[in-house]
Design a protein around this motif. Structure first.
Motif, PDB file in Angstrom:
ATOM      1  N   LEU A 146     -11.575 -30.409 -14.083  1.00  0.00           N
ATOM      2  CA  LEU A 146     -10.501 -30.215 -13.104  1.00  0.00           C
ATOM      3  C   LEU A 146     -10.379 -31.362 -12.100  1.00  0.00           C
ATOM      4  O   LEU A 146      -9.516 -31.319 -11.233  1.00  0.00           O
ATOM      5  N   SER A 147     -11.248 -32.362 -12.212  1.00  0.00           N
ATOM      6  CA  SER A 147     -11.239 -33.511 -11.287  1.00  0.00           C
ATOM      7  C   SER A 147     -11.325 -33.054  -9.835  1.00  0.00           C
ATOM      8  O   SER A 147     -10.586 -33.539  -8.972  1.00  0.00           O
ATOM      9  N   VAL A 148     -12.236 -32.140  -9.546  1.00  0.00           N
ATOM     10  CA  VAL A 148     -12.323 -31.587  -8.195  1.00  0.00           C
ATOM     11  C   VAL A 148     -12.707 -32.638  -7.155  1.00  0.00           C
ATOM     12  O   VAL A 148     -12.434 -32.447  -5.967  1.00  0.00           O
ATOM     13  N   HIS A 149     -13.291 -33.743  -7.584  1.00  0.00           N
ATOM     14  CA  HIS A 149     -13.643 -34.812  -6.634  1.00  0.00           C
ATOM     15  C   HIS A 149     -12.410 -35.386  -5.940  1.00  0.00           C
ATOM     16  O   HIS A 149     -12.522 -35.976  -4.871  1.00  0.00           O
ATOM     17  N   GLU A 150     -11.241 -35.189  -6.511  1.00  0.00           N
ATOM     18  CA  GLU A 150      -9.999 -35.687  -5.916  1.00  0.00           C
ATOM     19  C   GLU A 150      -9.586 -34.895  -4.679  1.00  0.00           C
ATOM     20  O   GLU A 150      -8.781 -35.366  -3.880  1.00  0.00           O
ATOM     21  N   TYR A 151     -10.119 -33.702  -4.517  1.00  0.00           N
ATOM     22  CA  TYR A 151      -9.740 -32.826  -3.404  1.00  0.00           C
ATOM     23  C   TYR A 151     -10.785 -32.979  -2.309  1.00  0.00           C
ATOM     24  O   TYR A 151     -11.636 -32.110  -2.101  1.00  0.00           O
ATOM     25  N   GLU A 152     -10.726 -34.085  -1.607  1.00  0.00           N
ATOM     26  CA  GLU A 152     -11.761 -34.457  -0.638  1.00  0.00           C
ATOM     27  C   GLU A 152     -11.891 -33.459   0.510  1.00  0.00           C
ATOM     28  O   GLU A 152     -12.991 -33.210   0.991  1.00  0.00           O
TER      29      GLU A 152
END
Length: 130
Positions: A76-82
């Motif tokens: 889900l590329s959660v690292h993008e949601y800082e």
């Protein structure tokens, strides 16, 4: 919606249905984006104070962004949601949250598990192994 939708099709469904996984992944990412934009404006979901909104949302979104829910953080590329990540990190350091994560936990280090809780003093000694 995303737990029963995304979580089911991504982690539990006996047949991997690409359309269903993609559909619910996009909805999950939309929700993460809404949370991220909100948390860009304030420390917590309802403002500057920690509230029931954070308590209710953290088990789902906090566990998702820390990688412990469905093992889907990378997908889900959660690292993008800082901002969601900052929020989850802050909440996970709270002593009450750390205690709560031990109750009825069945995996991981047995010293981090508390299988029965009847009194605050139960946190002071390790649980007997099941």
């Amino acid at each position: 919606m995303w737990g029963g939708g995304f979580g089911h099709f991504y982690a539990y469904a006996p047949a991997k249905i690409k359309y269903a996984i993609d559909r619910f992944a996009m909805e999950t990412k939309r929700q993460l984006n809404v949370l991220d934009r909100r948390l860009a404006e304030s420390e917590y979901l309802a403002g500057e104070a920690y509230t029931i909104a954070d308590i209710a949302a953290f088990p789902w979104y906090g566990n998702l962004v820390d990688g412990s829910l469905y093992s889907a953080a990378e997908f889900l590329s959660v690292h993008e949601y800082e901002n969601v990540q900052r929020w989850a990190d802050a909440i996970s350091t709270r002593p009450a949250v750390q205690r709560g994560r031990r109750v009825n936990r069945l995996s991981g280090d047995p010293a981090d598990q508390l299988h029965e809780r009847h009194d605050a003093s139960d946190f002071e000694s390790p649980s007997p192994h099941l």
